[in-house]
Write a protein that holds these residues in place. Structure first.
Motif, PDB file in Angstrom:
ATOM      1  N   SER A  32       0.846  -1.192   0.000  1.00  0.00           N
ATOM      2  CA  SER A  32       0.000   0.000   0.000  1.00  0.00           C
ATOM      3  C   SER A  32       0.883   1.244   0.000  1.00  0.00           C
ATOM      4  CB  SER A  32      -0.889   0.001   1.250  1.00  0.00           C
ATOM      5  OG  SER A  32      -0.119   0.344   2.385  1.00  0.00           O
ATOM      6  N   PRO A  33       0.276   2.438  -0.017  1.00  0.00           N
ATOM      7  CA  PRO A  33       1.092   3.655   0.017  1.00  0.00           C
ATOM      8  C   PRO A  33       1.757   3.915   1.360  1.00  0.00           C
ATOM      9  CG  PRO A  33      -1.096   4.096  -0.879  1.00  0.00           C
ATOM     10  CD  PRO A  33      -1.137   2.740  -0.244  1.00  0.00           C
ATOM     11  N   HIS A  34       1.459   3.124   2.394  1.00  0.00           N
ATOM     12  CA  HIS A  34       1.984   3.385   3.734  1.00  0.00           C
ATOM     13  C   HIS A  34       3.327   2.692   3.908  1.00  0.00           C
ATOM     14  CE1 HIS A  34      -1.884   5.085   4.949  1.00  0.00           C
ATOM     15  NE2 HIS A  34      -2.414   4.094   4.262  1.00  0.00           N
ATOM     16  N   HIS A  35       4.416   3.337   3.480  1.00  0.00           N
ATOM     17  CA  HIS A  35       5.753   2.762   3.578  1.00  0.00           C
ATOM     18  C   HIS A  35       6.526   3.418   4.717  1.00  0.00           C
ATOM     19  CE1 HIS A  35       5.371   0.555  -0.186  1.00  0.00           C
ATOM     20  NE2 HIS A  35       4.864   1.653  -0.733  1.00  0.00           N
ATOM     21  N   GLY A  36       7.524   2.708   5.214  1.00  0.00           N
ATOM     22  CA  GLY A  36       8.462   3.291   6.162  1.00  0.00           C
ATOM     23  C   GLY A  36       7.839   3.730   7.467  1.00  0.00           C
ATOM     24  N   PHE A  37       6.888   2.949   8.003  1.00  0.00           N
ATOM     25  CA  PHE A  37       6.191   3.378   9.207  1.00  0.00           C
ATOM     26  C   PHE A  37       7.080   3.390  10.432  1.00  0.00           C
ATOM     27  CE2 PHE A  37       5.869  -1.172   9.204  1.00  0.00           C
ATOM     28  CZ  PHE A  37       6.077  -1.517  10.506  1.00  0.00           C
ATOM     29  N   SER A  38       8.163   2.602  10.423  1.00  0.00           N
ATOM     30  CA  SER A  38       8.964   2.464  11.639  1.00  0.00           C
ATOM     31  C   SER A  38      10.254   3.276  11.594  1.00  0.00           C
ATOM     32  CB  SER A  38       9.312   0.994  11.876  1.00  0.00           C
ATOM     33  OG  SER A  38      10.131   0.521  10.823  1.00  0.00           O
ATOM     34  N   VAL A  39      10.418   4.114  10.575  1.00  0.00           N
ATOM     35  CA  VAL A  39      11.622   4.933  10.496  1.00  0.00           C
ATOM     36  C   VAL A  39      11.233   6.365  10.217  1.00  0.00           C
ATOM     37  CG1 VAL A  39      13.123   3.065   9.695  1.00  0.00           C
ATOM     38  CG2 VAL A  39      11.871   4.426   8.032  1.00  0.00           C
ATOM     39  N   GLU A  40      12.104   7.286  10.618  1.00  0.00           N
ATOM     40  CA  GLU A  40      11.899   8.681  10.264  1.00  0.00           C
ATOM     41  C   GLU A  40      13.229   9.285   9.871  1.00  0.00           C
ATOM     42  OE1 GLU A  40      12.053  10.944  14.588  1.00  0.00           O
ATOM     43  OE2 GLU A  40      10.217  10.911  13.398  1.00  0.00           O
ATOM     44  N   GLU A  74      15.418   4.462  13.434  1.00  0.00           N
ATOM     45  CA  GLU A  74      14.168   3.905  13.936  1.00  0.00           C
ATOM     46  C   GLU A  74      13.559   4.818  14.985  1.00  0.00           C
ATOM     47  OE1 GLU A  74      14.538  -0.007  15.400  1.00  0.00           O
ATOM     48  OE2 GLU A  74      15.303  -0.840  13.531  1.00  0.00           O
ATOM     49  N   GLU A  75      12.243   4.899  14.964  1.00  0.00           N
ATOM     50  CA  GLU A  75      11.555   5.623  16.025  1.00  0.00           C
ATOM     51  C   GLU A  75      11.588   4.764  17.281  1.00  0.00           C
ATOM     52  OE1 GLU A  75       7.668   6.197  14.528  1.00  0.00           O
ATOM     53  OE2 GLU A  75       8.230   7.823  13.188  1.00  0.00           O
ATOM     54  N   THR A  76      12.043   5.324  18.384  1.00  0.00           N
ATOM     55  CA  THR A  76      12.209   4.517  19.593  1.00  0.00           C
ATOM     56  C   THR A  76      11.714   5.258  20.815  1.00  0.00           C
ATOM     57  OG1 THR A  76      14.436   5.374  19.893  1.00  0.00           O
ATOM     58  CG2 THR A  76      14.230   3.337  18.658  1.00  0.00           C
ATOM     59  N   ASN A  77      11.724   4.515  21.917  1.00  0.00           N
ATOM     60  CA  ASN A  77      11.509   5.102  23.240  1.00  0.00           C
ATOM     61  C   ASN A  77      10.108   5.623  23.485  1.00  0.00           C
ATOM     62  OD1 ASN A  77      14.207   4.583  23.864  1.00  0.00           O
ATOM     63  ND2 ASN A  77      14.855   6.507  22.937  1.00  0.00           N
ATOM     64  N   LEU A  78       9.130   5.108  22.788  1.00  0.00           N
ATOM     65  CA  LEU A  78       7.747   5.393  23.147  1.00  0.00           C
ATOM     66  C   LEU A  78       7.368   4.485  24.313  1.00  0.00           C
ATOM     67  CD1 LEU A  78       5.025   6.834  22.314  1.00  0.00           C
ATOM     68  CD2 LEU A  78       4.511   4.716  21.097  1.00  0.00           C
ATOM     69  N   ARG A  79       6.625   5.005  25.237  1.00  0.00           N
ATOM     70  CA  ARG A  79       6.135   4.218  26.366  1.00  0.00           C
ATOM     71  C   ARG A  79       4.634   4.047  26.186  1.00  0.00           C
ATOM     72  NH1 ARG A  79       7.928   7.175  29.709  1.00  0.00           N
ATOM     73  NH2 ARG A  79       9.799   6.120  30.454  1.00  0.00           N
ATOM     74  N   ARG A 117       9.360  -4.677  18.305  1.00  0.00           N
ATOM     75  CA  ARG A 117      10.227  -4.632  17.130  1.00  0.00           C
ATOM     76  C   ARG A 117      10.816  -3.240  16.944  1.00  0.00           C
ATOM     77  NH1 ARG A 117       8.469  -7.943  11.910  1.00  0.00           N
ATOM     78  NH2 ARG A 117       9.678  -6.219  11.068  1.00  0.00           N
ATOM     79  N   GLN A 118      10.077  -2.227  17.390  1.00  0.00           N
ATOM     80  CA  GLN A 118      10.540  -0.844  17.272  1.00  0.00           C
ATOM     81  C   GLN A 118      11.270  -0.379  18.533  1.00  0.00           C
ATOM     82  OE1 GLN A 118       6.826   0.598  14.423  1.00  0.00           O
ATOM     83  NE2 GLN A 118       6.941   1.323  16.494  1.00  0.00           N
ATOM     84  N   ARG A 119      11.509  -1.317  19.447  1.00  0.00           N
ATOM     85  CA  ARG A 119      12.229  -1.048  20.704  1.00  0.00           C
ATOM     86  C   ARG A 119      11.467  -0.091  21.612  1.00  0.00           C
ATOM     87  NH1 ARG A 119      18.022   0.831  19.203  1.00  0.00           N
ATOM     88  NH2 ARG A 119      16.892   1.978  17.589  1.00  0.00           N
ATOM     89  N   ASP A 120      10.160  -0.081  21.500  1.00  0.00           N
ATOM     90  CA  ASP A 120       9.332   0.725  22.384  1.00  0.00           C
ATOM     91  C   ASP A 120       8.965  -0.084  23.626  1.00  0.00           C
ATOM     92  OD1 ASP A 120       9.301   2.968  20.738  1.00  0.00           O
ATOM     93  OD2 ASP A 120       7.601   2.232  19.582  1.00  0.00           O
TER      94      ASP A 120
END
Length: 306
Positions: A32-40, A74-79, A117-120
């Motif tokens: 789908s058009p939703h690529h790269g959801f886990s990186v910024e 990677e987007e990280t450190n969300l609680r 997987r995103q280290r959250d």
């Protein structure tokens, strides 16, 4: 569409089922058009021979005539804390192969696997009339395994039917959670919202309390659409029982269906408007459908938090 209920039921343990759900979901995302959801995007670095051409920033090249590659992190450190309703009404099913509780558990475990997987960091709070378990958020894989073990225990109780006739006090619990969480978090609430109508204002107030404490809130209303919203039973007389109180009532669905659906729509609309006012994300989960849109809703919230 993700794995169907029948196939998931054949997979064990819950950890494997969660992984299969997430893998299927991610596979669907990349179609789908939703690529790269886990990186910024993080920064640029000079292009080196062997780097993939697709990562070159051509806008920078047009300005500087030098090749730079976009570097990502990677987007990280969300609680995140999952608040899971385990009251009697969550044991309900009619058309769906799964109870609302089983569906919510599989959704929550998939969400936690995805976040790990995103280290959250993930935590779990289960409740009915009171908080039953409060597991702090951590990001280690061993912690994720421990959360899955807690879910497996709940699934065993669901199979035994040992948790029926337990009432809900969602508003009271959320107020307590708002006071106990000391760090800004994403709070994901999974409940069927089976509170007395006159308590919905209290529930909105408790969600507002979470927002006042700077938490982001994602509320999933778990219901079996066909029976609980549409009252799509046969038109013969039925004896219905309240799974939280045990009270019974004889009804003939065709005599009340139109008014029932109208009341449900009015109540839902009012609740959605209140959530919108306080910037609370509200989504509905139908236990007869797959998990993909609900997981996508989480990712959209996750992206905004980034």
């Amino acid at each position: 569409m993700l794995l169907d209920h029948e196939l998931l039921s054949q997979l064990a343990p819950l950890e494997l089922r969660a992984r299969k759900i997430v893998e299927g979901f991610i596979s669907g995302l990349h179609k789908s058009p939703h690529h790269g959801f886990s990186v910024e995007f993080a920064e640029h670095r000079p292009y080196n021979p062997g780097d993939e051409i697709k990562h070159i920033d051509w806008k920078v090249f047009a300005k500087t005539e030098r090749l730079f590659v976009k570097k990502y992190e990677e987007e990280t450190n969300l609680r995140c804390y999952v608040l899971l309703d385990t009251s009697g009404s969550m044991f309900y099913k009619y058309f769906s192969p799964w109870t609302k509780l089983r569906y919510a558990i599989h959704f929550a475990s998939s969400l936690m696997y995805l976040m790990n997987r995103q280290r959250d960091a993930c935590g779990l709070i289960t409740f009915s009339e009171d908080i039953e378990s409060f597991i702090p958020a951590k990001s280690s894989y061993s912690h994720l395994r421990m959360l899955f073990s807690e879910f497996e225990n709940l699934l065993e109780k669901e199979e035994e039917g040992s948790e029926e006739h337990r009432k809900t006090a969602t508003a009271q619990v959320i107020h307590e959670v708002a006071e106990r969480l000391n760090h800004r978090s994403l709070v994901v609430v999974l409940t069927d919202l089976f509170e007395n109508v006159d308590k919905h204002d209290q529930l909105i107030s408790s969600l507002k309390h979470l927002r006042h404490r700077k938490h982001e809130v994602l509320l999933f209303n778990v219901l079996e659409q066909k029976s609980e919203r549409e009252l799509a039973f046969s038109d013969r007389r039925l004896m219905m029982q309240d799974m939280e109180t045990g009270a019974q009532m004889e009804v003939k669905p065709d005599q009340i269906r139109k008014e029932y659906k109208k009341k449900i729509e009015e109540l839902t609309h009012r609740f959605k408007m209140a959530c919108s006012e306080f910037q609370i994300d509200f989504d509905q989960l139908d236990t007869q459908r797959e998990f993909d849109m609900a997981l996508l809703s989480y990712l959209n919230k996750r992206k905004r938090l980034g």
